[in-house]
Design a protein around this motif. Structure first.
Motif: not given
Ligand code: GLA
Ligand code: ZN
Length: 673
Positions: A95-104, A120-122, A128-130, A162-166
C-alpha cells in the motif's frame, strides 16, 4: 520517567530474545521448563511479530501472544515486550511503497528482510503508532510485563534514507535549525565550488555526486537522520508512557562503533527510561575482551553512570561475520560477567532457541540445535546459577578511575573524505588509548567534550577532530582547576560545521596545550619515526607527524628523525593547577603506555598493580557493599591482591588478603566493612 530496573524484576536479568512464533505451541511448554531449569528471569518477545499480530490492516490477532505472556507469567518469567515496528508487514509496503528507504544513489530497497524503513514516511509513522497503541492497550495491565522494547537497534541496517520525502523533511529540519537559507549557506560554506542555494527547495540530501560532496551538508544530514529516527522513537515511547504508565521504556542500543556508528547515543541516553545495549564480539584480530569492556564502559557512560542492561549478546559464534569462531569454554560467562562488572544488571542473549529456518539459523543460541546435551546448554545453566548468586549487587555502580572524551558527531565529521591521511582512523586511536588504560587496570568513563570533568584525575582525548569552542574552554578550565589532560594529534581542528577554527591549529586547544601546530606531515604506509626523550629513552610513531611550536609548553620528547626531526613530538603544559600533555604522532602501544604512565603520575594515580594485563579487575559499589570483580582472561591461574578480607559470591567462601582466580575464571568478592 527514569527507572534502573524492569518492573517487578527482583533478580538480575537473565534470558534472551524469545521467538515462540517460529515454533509449534507444543515446544513452548518445553521452553518454559528449560527456562526454569536455567534460572531465566526475563525474555524479550514480539520484536518482529507485526505481520502475525496485524495480519491485515486493522485486523489484530493477539491470541498467541496472550498465551505466550500468560505462560511466562505462570512460570515467574518477566517479559520485555517489543513493539514490532522494525518489521512492517508486506501488506503495508504494497500500500505504501514510498515508505521503503532509498540509498544515496537512488535505489529503493525492497521488503523481504527487516528494517526497510524511511523514517520520514507519514504512512510508516501512522502505522507504527497504530500497532504500538493496540499493543499498549492490550498489555499495559498484563502481570508479566516488565519493560517495553521499542523497535530494534535503531540506526541499522539503514542509517539514513535519501528519498524525496526525506528531502522535504530535511528542508524543514534545516529551517528549524538555521532559520534561513542564508544561514545554511554560511554554515555550509557554499561559496566554495559555487554551491550557493537561493531557496530551500534547491537543497537536496547528500546523494551520490561526481566527486566529494559538501562536508558540512553531509554532517548535517547525519544529524538530521539521527534526529528523525529519534522522533519516531519518541512517538512510540510517548504512547507507551501514556497508555502503560509505570512500565519503563527502552530501545536496544549498539554503542560499539563497529556495530553502529550512525546514532548519537549521548542524545538517546536522555530519551530512554533504561539504557540497554547489544554487544557482539568482532573477530578482527584484536583482544575481544578489551573491545567488550570498552563498549560496556561506553554504555554505562551513556546511562550517566547508572546501572544499564545488556539485552543481547551471543552464547557462542554469530553468523554474520566472514569468520564466526565459537566461544571457548568459559568465555560466555566471562563476557557476561564483564558486562555486569561494568554496570549491566544482568546478561541477556540473542536468542533463546536456535532457529531452524531463516537468516539466523547458524547464529548460536541458549538452546542450540543440539539441545540440552551440549556444552552451550551446560554453560547457560551454570551462568544462570552464577547470576542468581550475584543478586545483591543490583543497583550498585561501577567505580571509574579516569575519563576519555567521546563524541559521535566528531566521529561523523572525522569520517568525511579528503583528509591529510586516510590511514589516520579516529576509532583506531580511541581503541589504542582505551587499550593502554585497560592494560593499566584503569576503569574508563566516557564523557562528552562539554561535560563536567572535575571528578576525574586524568582525561584522555584520543582523536577528537570536531570540538566546539565551548569544549575547548571546558578542557581549559578542567586543567586550570588541577586536572591532567592527554590530547592526541588532529584534535580540536574544526567547529560544529566542520569549519576550521580561526587561526593556527589546533584552534579549540591552543591555549590549554600551550602550543600551535604549523603544519602536519602525515607519513606513508611503511614510514616510522623515532622519538628521543628523557634519559635517552626512545619511542616509535607512525601515520602522522607535525611541526609543533611550543608557546608555553615544554618539549618532553623530540622527533629523532622523519619530516619534523629535531622538533617537539610530545609536550607538556603546566596551566593553573594542572597539566596538559600533547602527543603529535601515532605512538605504538608501548610508547603510548610510557606517555600515559607519565601523565598518570602527574595525576597522582597510583602505579599499576603487578597483574597480567589480561586479568581484569573492576569495582562496583552500592548500598549493600563494595564488590571486586576479577576476570581472568589468561590460561594461567592468577593471584590478585585485595584491599581487605571479604566473601566470594560465585565460588562461595571467605577470602583474606588475596584471591586466587582459576585460568579463564571469574570471581566476585564483597569486601568486608
Ligand atoms: C542484532 C539483532 C538481533 C540479531 C542479532 C544477531 O543484535 O538485534 O535480532 O539479529 O543481531 O547477532
Ligand atoms: Zn525517505
Amino acid at each position: 520517567m527514569s527507572a534502573t530496573t524492569p518492573k517487578g524484576l527482583t533478580r538480575l536479568a537473565f534470558g534472551g530474545d524469545y521467538n515462540p512464533e517460529q515454533w509449534p505451541e507444543s515446544v513452548w511448554q518445553e521452553d518454559v521448563r528449560l527456562m526454569r531449569e536455567a534460572g531465566v528471569t526475563m525474555v524479550s518477545v514480539g520484536i518482529f511479530s507485526w505481520a502475525l499480530l496485524e495480519p491485515e490492516p486493522g485486523r489484530y490477532d493477539f491470541g498467541w501472544l496472550d498465551r505466550v505472556l500468560d505462560l511466562l507469567h505462570a512460570n515467574g518469567i518477566r517479559a520485555d515486550l517489543g513493539t514490532p515496528t522494525v518489521a512492517p508487514p508486506a501488506w503495508f509496503y504494497r500500500a505504501h511503497p514510498e515508505a521503503l528507504p532509498v540509498t544515496p544513489d537512488g535505489v529503493r530497497l525492497a521488503y523481504g528482510s527487516r528494517g526497510a524503513i524511511c523514517h520520514s514516511s507519514p504512512a510508516y509513522r501512522e502505522a507504527a503508532a497504530r500497532i504500538t497503541t493496540e499493543l499498549a492497550r492490550r498489555y499495559a495491565g498484563h502481570p508479566a510485563l516488565a519493560l517495553w522494547h521499542v523497535h530494534n537497534e535503531y540506526g541499522v541496517p539503514v542509517s539514513a534514507c535519501y528519498c524525496d520525502g526525506c528531502a522535504a523533511h530535511f528542508r524543514r529540519w534545516l529551517d528549524g535549525a538555521y532559520g534561513s537559507v542564508e544561514a545554511v549557506n554560511e554554515a555550509w560554506g557554499t561559496a566554495f565550488w559555487g554551491q550557493r542555494y537561493g531557496t530551500y527547495e534547491e537543497i537536496l540530501p547528500p546523494r551520490t555526486t561526481p566527486t566529494v560532496g559538501n562536508p558540512a551538508q553531509q554532517l548535517d544530514y547525519r544529524r538530521f537522520a539521527d534526529a528523525t529516527i529519534r522522533e519516531n522513537f519518541r512517538a512510540e515511547r510517548d504512547i507507551l508512557h501514556e497508555l502503560s504508565p509505570g512500565i519503563p521504556v527502552t530501545t536496544n542500543f549498539m554503542t560499539a562503533l563497529s556495530q553502529c556508528d550512525s546514532i548519537d547515543y549521548w542524545a538517546w541516553g536522555r530519551e530512554v527510561d533504561l539504557v540497554t545495549n547489544d554487544h557482539y564480539l568482532i573477530t578482527d584480530g584484536r583482544r575481544t575482551h578489551v573491545n567488550l569492556a570498552m563498549a560496556a564502559d561506553l554504555t554505562r557512560s551513556v546511562a550517566g553512570g547508572a546501572p544499564w542492561l545488556l539485552l543481547e549478546h551471543s552464547t557462542s559464534g554469530v553468523n554474520w561475520q566472514p569468520r564466526n569462531p565459537a566461544k571457548r569454554a568459559g568465555e560466555m560467562a566471562r563476557n557476561s560477567l564483564a558486562h555486569v562488572a561494568r554496570g549491566s544488571e544482568g546478561a541477556m542473549f540473542f536468542q533463546w532457541r536456535q532457529s531452524r529456518r531463516g537468516a539466523e539459523k547458524f547464529h548460536s543460541a541458549m538452546v542450540p540445535h543440539g539441545g540440552t546435551d551440549t556444552r552451550i546448554w551446560r554453560e547457560v545453566v551454570e551462568l544462570g546459577a552464577g547470576l542468581g548468586a550475584l543478586e545483591e549487587i543490583r543497583g550498585s555502580r561501577t567505580v571509574p578511575d579516569v575519563a576519555m572524551l567521546w563524541d559521535w558527531q566528531s566521529w561523523w565529521a572525522q569520517k568525511l573524505e579528503w583528509r591529510p591521511n586516510e590511514a589516520h582512523d579516529a576509532r583506531e586511536r580511541a581503541d589504542g588509548f582505551y587499550e593502554t588504560l585497560y592494560d593499566r587496570h584503569l576503569t574508563v568513563d566516557f564523557a562528552h567534550p562539554e561535560a563536567d570533568l572535575s571528578a576525574y584525575p586524568l582525561v584522555v582525548v584520543p582523536a577528537l577532530y570536531l570540538m566546539t569552542e565551548a569544549a575547548g574552554q571546558n578542557l581549559r578550565e578542567y586543567v586550570e582547576n588541577g586536572g591532567t589532560l592527554v590530547v592526541s594529534y588532529f584534535s580540536g581542528i574544526v567547529d560544529e560545521h566542520d569549519a576550521v577554527h580561526p587561526g593556527a591549529y589546533p584552534g579549540a586547544l591552543r591555549d590549554v596545550l600551550g602550543l600551535t601546530v604549523e603544519e602536519w606531515s602525515p607519513l606513508l604506509d611503511d614510514q616510522r619515526v623515532g622519538l628521543a626523550g628523557p634519559g635517552g629513552a626512545a619511542l616509535t610513531g607512525d601515520v602522522w607527524t607535525e611541526f609543533v611550536r611550543p608557546r608555553g609548553a615544554e618539549t618532553v620528547w623530540t622527533y629523532a628523525d622523519g619530516p619534523a626531526a629535531g622538533g617537539p613530538a610530545v609536550t607538556r603544559h603546566r596551566l593553573g593547577r594542572g597539566t596538559a600533555w600533547y602527543v603529535s604522532t601515532r605512538l605504538d602501544a608501548a610508547s603510548l603506555d610510557a606517555i600515559v604512565a607519565a601523565a598518570a603520575e602527574d595525576a597522582g594515580i597510583p602505579s599499576r598493580p603487578s597483574l597480567p594485563r589480561d586479568v581484569e579487575v573492576v569495582r562496583r559499589a552500592g548500598a549493600h557493599g563494595h564488590y571486586v570483580f576479577v576476570l581472568n582472561h589468561t590460561d594461567a591461574e592468577a593471584k590478585v591482591p585485595l584491599d581487605g578480607p571479604g566473601t566470594e559470591l560465585l565460588a562461595d567462601g571467605e577470602v583474606t588478603g588475596s584471591l586466587t582466580v582459576p585460568a579463564g575464571g571469574v570471581r566476585v568478592v564483597r569486601l568486608d566493612g
